[in-house]
Design a protein around this motif. Structure first.
Motif, PDB file in Angstrom:
ATOM      1  N   PHE A 109      13.569  34.820  44.239  1.00 57.44           N
ATOM      2  CA  PHE A 109      12.339  34.469  44.953  1.00 57.44           C
ATOM      3  C   PHE A 109      12.772  34.830  46.541  1.00 57.44           C
ATOM      4  N   VAL A 110      13.901  35.593  46.699  1.00 57.43           N
ATOM      5  CA  VAL A 110      14.348  35.860  48.250  1.00 57.43           C
ATOM      6  C   VAL A 110      13.673  37.219  48.522  1.00 57.43           C
ATOM      7  N   GLU A 111      12.767  37.322  49.248  1.00 65.67           N
ATOM      8  CA  GLU A 111      12.119  38.629  49.513  1.00 65.67           C
ATOM      9  C   GLU A 111      11.701  38.973  50.909  1.00 65.67           C
ATOM     10  N   MET A 112      11.786  40.109  51.178  1.00 67.25           N
ATOM     11  CA  MET A 112      11.720  40.797  52.454  1.00 67.25           C
ATOM     12  C   MET A 112      10.264  40.202  53.191  1.00 67.25           C
ATOM     13  N   TYR A 113       9.289  40.164  52.239  1.00 71.37           N
ATOM     14  CA  TYR A 113       8.074  39.963  52.858  1.00 71.37           C
ATOM     15  C   TYR A 113       7.710  38.395  52.673  1.00 71.37           C
ATOM     16  N   VAL A 114       7.104  37.966  53.898  1.00 77.87           N
ATOM     17  CA  VAL A 114       6.805  36.819  53.979  1.00 77.87           C
ATOM     18  C   VAL A 114       5.696  36.194  52.861  1.00 77.87           C
ATOM     19  N   GLY A 115       5.873  35.204  52.154  1.00 82.83           N
ATOM     20  CA  GLY A 115       4.836  34.843  51.283  1.00 82.83           C
ATOM     21  C   GLY A 115       4.993  35.095  49.920  1.00 82.83           C
ATOM     22  N   VAL A 116       5.876  36.245  49.609  1.00 83.43           N
ATOM     23  CA  VAL A 116       6.066  36.764  48.442  1.00 83.43           C
ATOM     24  C   VAL A 116       6.714  35.794  47.488  1.00 83.43           C
ATOM     25  N   GLY A 117       7.737  35.232  47.944  1.00 83.50           N
ATOM     26  CA  GLY A 117       8.640  34.073  47.272  1.00 83.50           C
ATOM     27  C   GLY A 117       7.830  33.162  46.829  1.00 83.50           C
ATOM     28  N   ALA A 118       6.935  32.679  47.834  1.00 86.09           N
ATOM     29  CA  ALA A 118       6.167  31.395  47.632  1.00 86.09           C
ATOM     30  C   ALA A 118       4.961  31.798  46.472  1.00 86.09           C
ATOM     31  N   SER A 119       4.463  32.869  46.460  1.00 91.21           N
ATOM     32  CA  SER A 119       3.350  33.440  45.343  1.00 91.21           C
ATOM     33  C   SER A 119       4.155  33.629  44.108  1.00 91.21           C
ATOM     34  N   ARG A 120       5.321  34.183  44.134  1.00 92.80           N
ATOM     35  CA  ARG A 120       6.220  33.943  42.843  1.00 92.80           C
ATOM     36  C   ARG A 120       6.504  32.621  42.294  1.00 92.80           C
ATOM     37  N   ILE A 121       6.695  31.446  43.148  1.00 89.91           N
ATOM     38  CA  ILE A 121       6.835  30.224  42.737  1.00 89.91           C
ATOM     39  C   ILE A 121       5.437  29.832  41.855  1.00 89.91           C
ATOM     40  N   ARG A 122       4.283  30.116  42.585  1.00 89.65           N
ATOM     41  CA  ARG A 122       2.940  29.895  42.168  1.00 89.65           C
ATOM     42  C   ARG A 122       2.705  30.373  40.780  1.00 89.65           C
ATOM     43  N   ASP A 123       3.117  31.666  40.721  1.00 89.19           N
ATOM     44  CA  ASP A 123       2.721  32.400  39.185  1.00 89.19           C
ATOM     45  C   ASP A 123       3.744  31.801  38.335  1.00 89.19           C
ATOM     46  N   LEU A 124       5.242  31.450  38.570  1.00 91.02           N
ATOM     47  CA  LEU A 124       6.066  30.694  37.550  1.00 91.02           C
ATOM     48  C   LEU A 124       5.483  29.596  37.079  1.00 91.02           C
ATOM     49  N   PHE A 125       4.880  28.793  37.816  1.00 92.67           N
ATOM     50  CA  PHE A 125       4.122  27.408  37.112  1.00 92.67           C
ATOM     51  C   PHE A 125       2.962  27.766  36.641  1.00 92.67           C
ATOM     52  N   LYS A 126       2.256  28.619  37.027  1.00 91.33           N
ATOM     53  CA  LYS A 126       0.999  29.138  36.359  1.00 91.33           C
ATOM     54  C   LYS A 126       1.273  29.683  34.861  1.00 91.33           C
ATOM     55  N   GLU A 127       2.406  30.425  34.925  1.00 96.95           N
ATOM     56  CA  GLU A 127       2.527  31.146  33.516  1.00 96.95           C
ATOM     57  C   GLU A 127       3.090  30.027  32.599  1.00 96.95           C
ATOM     58  N   ALA A 128       3.989  29.084  33.195  1.00 94.68           N
ATOM     59  CA  ALA A 128       4.505  28.006  32.229  1.00 94.68           C
ATOM     60  C   ALA A 128       3.313  27.247  31.560  1.00 94.68           C
ATOM     61  N   ARG A 129       2.322  26.998  32.208  1.00 94.78           N
ATOM     62  CA  ARG A 129       1.278  26.259  31.834  1.00 94.78           C
ATOM     63  C   ARG A 129       0.462  27.046  30.675  1.00 94.78           C
ATOM     64  N   ASN A 130       0.174  28.320  31.236  1.00100.66           N
ATOM     65  CA  ASN A 130      -0.775  29.059  30.426  1.00100.66           C
ATOM     66  C   ASN A 130       0.086  29.265  29.155  1.00100.66           C
ATOM     67  N   ARG A 131       1.296  29.384  29.095  1.00104.04           N
ATOM     68  CA  ARG A 131       2.180  29.786  27.959  1.00104.04           C
ATOM     69  C   ARG A 131       2.294  28.595  26.788  1.00104.04           C
ATOM     70  N   ALA A 132       2.284  27.337  27.507  1.00104.71           N
ATOM     71  CA  ALA A 132       2.322  26.161  26.912  1.00104.71           C
ATOM     72  C   ALA A 132       0.962  25.825  26.199  1.00104.71           C
ATOM     73  N   ILE A 133      -0.061  26.297  26.767  1.00 99.16           N
ATOM     74  CA  ILE A 133      -1.373  26.164  26.138  1.00 99.16           C
ATOM     75  C   ILE A 133      -1.708  27.154  24.980  1.00 99.16           C
ATOM     76  N   LYS A 134      -1.111  28.687  25.383  1.00 98.24           N
ATOM     77  CA  LYS A 134      -1.324  29.528  24.140  1.00 98.24           C
ATOM     78  C   LYS A 134      -0.289  29.002  23.004  1.00 98.24           C
ATOM     79  N   GLU A 135       0.745  28.558  23.272  1.00 93.65           N
ATOM     80  CA  GLU A 135       1.509  28.245  22.196  1.00 93.65           C
ATOM     81  C   GLU A 135       1.581  26.782  21.534  1.00 93.65           C
ATOM     82  N   ASN A 136       0.576  26.028  22.065  1.00 95.92           N
ATOM     83  CA  ASN A 136       0.101  25.113  21.642  1.00 95.92           C
ATOM     84  C   ASN A 136       1.000  23.822  21.828  1.00 95.92           C
ATOM     85  N   LYS A 137       1.955  23.845  22.651  1.00 93.69           N
ATOM     86  CA  LYS A 137       2.871  22.656  23.267  1.00 93.69           C
ATOM     87  C   LYS A 137       2.361  21.920  24.357  1.00 93.69           C
TER      88      LYS A 137
END
Ligand code: ATP
Length: 274
Positions: free
Chosen positions: A86-114
């Motif tokens: 999450f350490v990036e040269m450009y401000v905001g990229v790390g934060a948006s990666r965090i957001r994506d990580l949690f979004k993906e976790a939720r999406n995967r759980a829904i898709k895999e029915n967990k």
């Protein structure tokens, strides 16, 4: 037997039985995870949901294994990331990666029915180090986003999300991360004692042909201060020594040589980083 079955088809998941030693840490983690599983009771009693577990301890002791076993134990999807991603040269990229990580976790759980997702963040200290007012603005945004994600987790939410983070520098963490409702459950994953080392050696000897005469107990005895990762290396290096000699089985001297090699390897590593 169970063992021959597991040898025939290695499972893709990891359980607490695959982790040697760490009896106390495993028990504490399972107790904490029961909060994730028994969410109906938690809700009924008005208990604040468990959002974050912090695993602390030296490198190679099995923190990642613990997080994976936790996912299996709770029937959750498992997502892993490392603080350094999450350490990036450009401000905001790390934060948006965090957001994506949690979004993906939720999406995967829904898709895999967990019903739940475990997000594992190794080296949390890289993004969660003490904020020093001004110097590391980019890290601040990333850390703030992580705190926002944690604060946004609710008991009623489905899928439920639990964050497991690991660090070997707990004292470096920003106190904001350790507040109640965030990483408020800490579990120490220490170097194994002799019994733990024996257990770990046995786990990594399972798929290896050892000579009858091999005495793993004496190897456990002489590997004081070795981590699980180093013990895994010992078994692996010993097998390589046996192969070099075109032998069918691993003998005691291969193990002893491997112990020396791993011990020496560590020393030269340390020397070279000085
Ligand atoms: P780091 O902090 O460096 O990421 P870690 O504590 O997360 O380390 P792991 O990645 O879980 O350590 O362990 C690395 C490898 O070492 C594992 O894949 C496994 O082969 C071995 N190992 C470590 N600890 C144990 C253990 N307690 N039991 C069995 N194997 C272990």
């Amino acid at each position: 037997s169970d063992r021959s079955k597991s040898r025939a088809k290695a499972p893709s998941y990891l359980t607490f039985d695959d982790i040697g030693g760490q009896d106390r840490a495993k028990r504490e983690l399972q107790e904490a995870l029961d909060f994730l599983i028994r969410y109906e009771d938690i809700k009924r009693l008005g208990i604040r949901p468990l959002k974050g577990i912090l695993l602390t301890g030296p490198p190679g002791t099995g923190k990642t294994l613990m997080a994976k076993a936790a996912a299996h134990y709770t029937n959750s999807v498992f997502m892993a990331a490392s603080g350094s991603e999450f350490v990036e040269m450009y401000v905001g990229v790390g934060a948006s990666r965090i957001r994506d990580l949690f979004k993906e976790a939720r999406n995967r759980a829904i898709k895999e029915n967990k019903e739940s997702a475990i997000v594992f963040i190794d080296e949390i200290d890289v993004i969660g180090g003490k904020r020093d007012g001004g110097q590391h603005r980019e890290y601040d945004q990333t850390l703030n986003q992580l705190l926002t994600e944690m604060d946004g987790i609710h008991t009623s939410e489905s899928p439920r999300v639990l964050i497991i983070a690991a660090t070997n520098r707990k004292e470096m963490l920003d106190p904001a991360l350790l507040r109640p409702g965030r990483f408020d459950r800490h579990i120490e994953v220490d170097l194994p004692d002799k019994k733990g080392r024996m257990h770990i050696l046995n786990i990594h000897a399972k798929n290896k042909p050892l000579a009858e005469s091999v005495n793993l107990d004496s190897i456990a005895q002489e590997t004081f201060h070795f981590s699980g990762a180093q013990l895994e290396s010992v078994m692996n290096e010993a097998a390589i020594y046996a192969m070099r000699e075109e032998l069918e089985t691993i003998e005691q001297r291969h193990l002893s040589l491997a112990v020396d090699k791993v011990m020496l390897g560590e020393k030269t590593d340390r020397e070279s980083t000085k």
